[in-house]
Design a protein around this motif. Structure first.
Motif, mmCIF file in Angstrom:
data_model
loop_
_atom_site.group_PDB
_atom_site.id
_atom_site.type_symbol
_atom_site.label_atom_id
_atom_site.label_comp_id
_atom_site.label_asym_id
_atom_site.label_seq_id
_atom_site.Cartn_x
_atom_site.Cartn_y
_atom_site.Cartn_z
ATOM 1 N N PHE A 184 0.822 -1.211 0.000
ATOM 2 C CA PHE A 184 0.000 0.000 0.000
ATOM 3 C C PHE A 184 0.858 1.264 0.000
ATOM 4 C CE2 PHE A 184 -3.885 -2.317 1.841
ATOM 5 C CZ PHE A 184 -4.468 -2.428 0.590
ATOM 6 N N ALA A 185 1.998 1.228 0.694
ATOM 7 C CA ALA A 185 2.897 2.392 0.694
ATOM 8 C C ALA A 185 3.411 2.663 -0.721
ATOM 9 C CB ALA A 185 4.062 2.158 1.657
ATOM 10 N N PHE A 186 3.814 1.613 -1.422
ATOM 11 C CA PHE A 186 4.275 1.802 -2.804
ATOM 12 C C PHE A 186 3.142 2.273 -3.706
ATOM 13 C CE2 PHE A 186 8.173 -0.751 -2.000
ATOM 14 C CZ PHE A 186 9.068 0.139 -2.575
ATOM 15 N N ALA A 187 1.943 1.738 -3.511
ATOM 16 C CA ALA A 187 0.800 2.158 -4.331
ATOM 17 C C ALA A 187 0.522 3.645 -4.138
ATOM 18 C CB ALA A 187 -0.438 1.333 -3.973
ATOM 19 N N ILE A 188 0.548 4.101 -2.913
ATOM 20 C CA ILE A 188 0.281 5.519 -2.623
ATOM 21 C C ILE A 188 1.396 6.404 -3.154
ATOM 22 C CG2 ILE A 188 0.085 7.195 -0.737
ATOM 23 C CD1 ILE A 188 -1.421 4.923 0.812
ATOM 24 N N MET A 189 2.654 5.993 -2.947
ATOM 25 C CA MET A 189 3.783 6.789 -3.461
ATOM 26 C C MET A 189 3.729 6.886 -4.979
ATOM 27 S SD MET A 189 7.235 5.992 -1.253
ATOM 28 C CE MET A 189 7.240 4.274 -1.650
ATOM 29 N N ASN A 190 3.488 5.752 -5.635
ATOM 30 C CA ASN A 190 3.433 5.755 -7.096
ATOM 31 C C ASN A 190 2.307 6.647 -7.602
ATOM 32 O OD1 ASN A 190 4.834 2.758 -8.338
ATOM 33 N ND2 ASN A 190 4.844 4.703 -9.386
ATOM 34 N N PHE A 191 1.152 6.561 -6.979
ATOM 35 C CA PHE A 191 0.031 7.380 -7.407
ATOM 36 C C PHE A 191 0.304 8.862 -7.155
ATOM 37 C CE2 PHE A 191 -4.259 9.179 -7.214
ATOM 38 C CZ PHE A 191 -4.725 8.756 -8.444
ATOM 39 N N ALA A 192 0.960 9.174 -6.034
ATOM 40 C CA ALA A 192 1.270 10.573 -5.720
ATOM 41 C C ALA A 192 2.223 11.182 -6.747
ATOM 42 C CB ALA A 192 1.862 10.676 -4.316
ATOM 43 N N VAL A 193 3.282 10.457 -7.118
ATOM 44 C CA VAL A 193 4.207 11.014 -8.119
ATOM 45 C C VAL A 193 3.580 11.034 -9.504
ATOM 46 C CG1 VAL A 193 6.313 10.513 -6.817
ATOM 47 C CG2 VAL A 193 5.471 8.837 -8.459
ATOM 48 N N LEU A 194 2.648 10.129 -9.764
ATOM 49 C CA LEU A 194 1.916 10.154 -11.031
ATOM 50 C C LEU A 194 1.078 11.424 -11.124
ATOM 51 C CD1 LEU A 194 0.693 9.000 -13.644
ATOM 52 C CD2 LEU A 194 -0.914 7.740 -12.194
ATOM 53 N N VAL A 195 0.347 11.741 -10.078
ATOM 54 C CA VAL A 195 -0.464 12.966 -10.065
ATOM 55 C C VAL A 195 0.435 14.184 -10.208
ATOM 56 C CG1 VAL A 195 -1.957 14.404 -8.619
ATOM 57 C CG2 VAL A 195 -2.375 11.945 -8.803
ATOM 58 N N TRP A 196 1.569 14.183 -9.509
ATOM 59 C CA TRP A 196 2.512 15.299 -9.585
ATOM 60 C C TRP A 196 3.037 15.463 -11.012
ATOM 61 C CZ3 TRP A 196 8.278 15.427 -8.520
ATOM 62 C CH2 TRP A 196 8.720 16.729 -8.294
ATOM 63 N N LEU A 197 3.358 14.341 -11.664
ATOM 64 C CA LEU A 197 3.835 14.389 -13.051
ATOM 65 C C LEU A 197 2.764 14.935 -13.981
ATOM 66 C CD1 LEU A 197 5.963 13.638 -15.261
ATOM 67 C CD2 LEU A 197 4.807 11.413 -15.373
ATOM 68 N N LEU A 198 1.541 14.465 -13.812
ATOM 69 C CA LEU A 198 0.469 14.872 -14.719
ATOM 70 C C LEU A 198 0.009 16.308 -14.492
ATOM 71 C CD1 LEU A 198 -1.651 11.615 -14.848
ATOM 72 C CD2 LEU A 198 0.006 12.467 -16.523
ATOM 73 N N CYS A 199 0.325 16.883 -13.347
ATOM 74 C CA CYS A 199 -0.034 18.283 -13.076
ATOM 75 C C CYS A 199 0.988 19.256 -13.637
ATOM 76 C CB CYS A 199 -0.181 18.511 -11.574
ATOM 77 S SG CYS A 199 -1.652 17.739 -10.896
ATOM 78 N N SER A 200 2.057 18.747 -14.246
ATOM 79 C CA SER A 200 3.092 19.612 -14.799
ATOM 80 C C SER A 200 2.754 19.984 -16.235
ATOM 81 C CB SER A 200 4.454 18.917 -14.740
ATOM 82 O OG SER A 200 4.469 17.810 -15.598
ATOM 83 N N PRO A 201 3.254 21.128 -16.694
ATOM 84 C CA PRO A 201 3.021 21.501 -18.093
ATOM 85 C C PRO A 201 3.721 20.510 -19.023
ATOM 86 C CG PRO A 201 4.550 23.026 -17.058
ATOM 87 C CD PRO A 201 4.046 22.116 -15.982
ATOM 88 N N GLU A 202 3.139 20.319 -20.182
ATOM 89 C CA GLU A 202 3.653 19.328 -21.128
ATOM 90 C C GLU A 202 4.349 19.969 -22.324
ATOM 91 O OE1 GLU A 202 1.916 15.505 -23.568
ATOM 92 O OE2 GLU A 202 0.581 16.731 -22.389
ATOM 93 N N ASP A 203 4.769 21.209 -22.214
ATOM 94 C CA ASP A 203 5.258 21.927 -23.387
ATOM 95 C C ASP A 203 6.697 21.616 -23.773
ATOM 96 O OD1 ASP A 203 6.381 23.119 -21.194
ATOM 97 O OD2 ASP A 203 5.833 25.161 -21.722
ATOM 98 N N ARG A 204 7.410 20.841 -22.962
ATOM 99 C CA ARG A 204 8.802 20.511 -23.281
ATOM 100 C C ARG A 204 8.991 19.009 -23.331
ATOM 101 N NH1 ARG A 204 11.111 24.225 -18.628
ATOM 102 N NH2 ARG A 204 10.209 22.508 -17.513
ATOM 103 N N ASN A 205 9.980 18.562 -24.083
ATOM 104 C CA ASN A 205 10.375 17.166 -24.070
ATOM 105 C C ASN A 205 11.189 16.924 -22.826
ATOM 106 O OD1 ASN A 205 9.180 16.583 -26.501
ATOM 107 N ND2 ASN A 205 11.021 17.060 -27.674
#
Length: 120
Positions: A94-115
């Motif tokens: 569960f700790a890994f599931a929560i950590m993975n989901f948290a960094v996923l949300v953080w990644l997806l909240c970033s602008p996508e304008d650069r490679n």
């Protein structure tokens, strides 16, 4: 964006490594009955290879998909730990599931304008 990508990539890789490691240990453990452990190991190793390939091509969308998959895998592993009444397998998963989901949300909240590979 680059920092978010690499944070998500590292957390997802560690999650996949831990999953693969436990499945391989189960494969060679004393209670291994054969096919179940082989299925679990093949799934976990395939996911690890897929994560490493996503990192290799530096695809934001691909690593996001793998982060979601690893969140689900670890979440279901945690449920299996609950059913087995094994706190060690429950809390870690569960700790890994929560950590993975948290960094996923953080990644997806970033602008996508650069490679990811760009230096700016």
């Amino acid at each position: 964006m680059i920092r978010r990508f690499w944070t998500c990539a590292i957390v997802t890789t560690v999650s996949a490594l831990v999953s693969a490691g436990f499945s391989v240990v189960g494969l060679f453990g004393p209670s291994s009955s054969g096919s179940f452990e082989r299925y679990a190991a093949s799934r976990s190793i395939a996911l690890l290879i897929a994560v490493l390939c996503c990192i290799g091509v530096r695809s934001r969308h691909a690593i996001a998909a793998m982060a979601l998959v690893m969140s689900l895998v670890q979440g279901f592993d945690g449920l299996i730990g609950i059913l087995a009444h094994d706190p060690a397998k429950t809390y870690g998963a569960f700790a890994f599931a929560i950590m993975n989901f948290a960094v996923l949300v953080w990644l997806l909240c970033s602008p996508e304008d650069r490679n990811v590979g760009s230096s700016s």
